[in-house]
Write a protein that holds these residues in place. Structure first.
Motif, PDB file in Angstrom:
ATOM      1  N   ARG A 132       1.210   7.094  13.394  1.00  0.00           N
ATOM      2  CA  ARG A 132       0.139   7.530  12.490  1.00  0.00           C
ATOM      3  C   ARG A 132       0.184   9.034  12.214  1.00  0.00           C
TER       4      ARG A 132
ATOM      5  N   GLU B 177       3.083  -2.956  11.036  1.00  0.00           N
ATOM      6  CA  GLU B 177       2.334  -1.705  11.215  1.00  0.00           C
ATOM      7  C   GLU B 177       3.064  -0.538  10.562  1.00  0.00           C
TER       8      GLU B 177
ATOM      9  N   VAL C 205       0.215   3.793   3.522  1.00  0.00           N
ATOM     10  CA  VAL C 205      -0.941   4.683   3.636  1.00  0.00           C
ATOM     11  C   VAL C 205      -0.527   6.135   3.410  1.00  0.00           C
ATOM     12  N   ALA C 206       0.605   6.546   4.012  1.00  0.00           N
ATOM     13  CA  ALA C 206       1.080   7.915   3.853  1.00  0.00           C
ATOM     14  C   ALA C 206       1.423   8.216   2.402  1.00  0.00           C
TER      15      ALA C 206
ATOM     16  N   ASP D 285      -6.733   3.885  15.427  1.00  0.00           N
ATOM     17  CA  ASP D 285      -6.162   5.069  14.781  1.00  0.00           C
ATOM     18  C   ASP D 285      -6.283   6.317  15.653  1.00  0.00           C
TER      19      ASP D 285
ATOM     20  N   GLU E 193       2.666  -0.711   6.841  1.00  0.00           N
ATOM     21  CA  GLU E 193       1.335  -0.285   6.423  1.00  0.00           C
ATOM     22  C   GLU E 193       1.208   1.231   6.467  1.00  0.00           C
ATOM     23  N   GLN E 194       1.747   1.852   7.521  1.00  0.00           N
ATOM     24  CA  GLN E 194       1.647   3.307   7.645  1.00  0.00           C
ATOM     25  C   GLN E 194       2.439   4.025   6.556  1.00  0.00           C
TER      26      GLN E 194
ATOM     27  N   ASN F 229      -0.383   9.739   8.626  1.00  0.00           N
ATOM     28  CA  ASN F 229      -1.491   8.983   8.039  1.00  0.00           C
ATOM     29  C   ASN F 229      -2.582   9.938   7.552  1.00  0.00           C
TER      30      ASN F 229
ATOM     31  N   ASN G  36      -5.638   9.388   6.710  1.00  0.00           N
ATOM     32  CA  ASN G  36      -6.926   9.120   7.352  1.00  0.00           C
ATOM     33  C   ASN G  36      -7.020   9.839   8.696  1.00  0.00           C
TER      34      ASN G  36
END
Length: 312
Positions: A282, A82, A89-90, A145, A85-86, A285, A287
Motif C-alpha cells: 500500500r 490485492e 488505486v494508485a 490499510d 487492486e493496489q 496507495n 488513500n
C-alpha cells in the motif's frame, strides 16, 4: 474453460480468511459479515470441490491436508488480486473508496475518532471503516490499510512511522489530594490509595514505570481498585478513588478542567511510541498517503496533550 463464479470466489475468500484467523467468527468480523454467512460459503465450497477443508471441533478449526493445500493456493490468488487492486488505486491518484483502519480502544476513542470528520471534509469521496479493538489484527491477512498501535514492529512486510511518544504518568483528583496529601517521592505511593488497570490480553496488572536518574524502575503498588479499562480508571481517579497511572492523552482533558492533578512529573517516562503501520503493497496507495499525512498533523511534536498533562 469454465469461468469462476462470484459465489465460488466468495467461498474461497471466506475459507482463506477463516483458515488464517482460526475461526468463522474472526473471519466474519474481518469481512463485515455474519459467522453463518462464512460457514455457509465454506460449506458450499466444500460441496463443489468434494473435499473436507476443515476438521471442525467445538473450539477451533483445523485444516485437513486438502485444506492446507487449498489455503496456500487461495492466499496466492488473493495476494495477486490485492496487488491488482493496489495498482488500480494508485493509478486513480485521488483518495476515494473505503479506507480500513484498525486502532486500539483508547487511542481510537480519544485521538482518532474525534478528528475523522475533519479528515473527511478534505476527502469526501473516501469512507473510513474504523475498527476499534485492543486485539492485534494481521494487516495483510485481513486487508487492513493502516494500523495505529502503541508499539513498533519487527514485521518486514510492514512500514512503520512513529507518530508520538506514549507518555504515562500518575494523577489524582484535587479532592483526594486535599484529604490524603501529595506524594513527593515514588516511595510515598505505597502510603496512598491506588487505582490500577488489568490488561485484558494477559490478565496482568500494569506495572508503573518511573525514571530515576538514567534508569527506569517499575513498581506494582497495592491497589484498592482494579479495572480493565483505562477510561474507567481515569473516571475513578476523577471521582477521588486515589492515585493512578494514565496515558497523557487520556488525562489531559481532565487536567485542563481541573479535575486531575499530575504528580511526580519529573519521573514520567515514555512507554513505547504511538506508531502507524501499513503494508509495503500500500506504499503507493493515495488513500493511505492521505491518511498518514493527516496523522502527521494530528500528532505534532511536541504533542499538545503532553503539555496540558504536565510534561514540560
Amino acid at each position: 474453460m469454465e469461468q469462476i463464479g462470484i459465489d465460488r470466489l466468495t467461498g474461497i475468500i471466506a475459507f482463506a480468511r477463516a483458515a488464517s484467523l482460526g475461526s468463522y467468527s474472526a473471519a466474519a468480523r474481518s469481512l463485515s459479515i455474519s459467522p453463518s454467512a462464512v460457514s455457509k460459503s465454506v460449506q458450499r465450497l466444500e460441496e463443489r470441490l468434494g473435499v473436507r477443508l476443515f476438521a471442525r471441533t467445538t473450539r477451533s478449526l483445523t485444516l485437513t491436508p486438502e485444506g492446507r493445500d487449498l489455503h496456500d493456493r487461495a492466499l496466492k490468488l488473493l495476494h495477486d488480486a490485492e496487488e491488482l487492486e493496489q495498482v488500480a488505486v494508485a493509478a486513480r491518484g485521488e483518495p476515494s473508496g473505503i479506507l480500513k483502519v484498525t486502532v486500539s480502544v483508547p487511542i481510537g476513542v480519544h485521538l482518532i475518532a474525534p478528528n475523522l470528520a475533519r479528515f473527511r471534509e478534505s476527502y469526501p469521496r473516501l469512507a473510513v471503516d474504523l475498527r476499534v479493538s485492543d486485539g492485534f489484527a494481521d494487516l495483510i491477512q485481513e486487508g487492513i490499510d493502516v494500523a495505529i498501535r502503541v508499539t513498533g514492529t519487527e514485521d518486514s512486510r510492514l512500514i512503520a512511522r512513529k507518530l508520538a511518544p506514549n507518555r504515562v504518568g500518575v494523577f489524582a483528583s484535587p479532592g483526594y489530594l486535599e484529604k490524603r496529601g501529595r506524594p513527593e517521592r515514588i516511595e510515598d505511593i505505597e502510603g496512598h490509595e491506588c487505582v490500577n488497570v488489568r490488561l485484558q490480553s494477559s490478565g496482568q496488572l500494569i506495572r508503573w514505570p518511573f525514571r530515576v536518574g538514567k534508569r527506569v524502575v517499575e513498581i506494582l503498588p497495592t491497589a484498592g481498585l482494579v479495572l480493565e479499562n483505562t477510561d474507567a480508571a481515569a473516571a475513578a481517579l476523577v471521582g477521588g478513588a486515589g492515585i493512578g497511572l494514565s496515558p497523557t492523552y487520556i488525562a489531559a482533558p481532565f487536567v485542563a478542567r481541573g479535575e486531575l492533578v499530575p504528580l511526580l512529573v519529573d519521573h514520567w517516562v515514555e512507554r513505547n511510541h504511538i506508531t502507524a503501520l501499513w503494508s509495503e503493497s500500500r506504499k503507493g496507495n493515495p488513500n493511505v498517503r492521505a491518511f498518514v499525512a493527516f496523522l502527521r498533523e494530528l500528532f505534532p511534536d511536541p504533542a499538545p496533550w503532553d503539555a496540558i498533562a504536565g510534561v514540560t
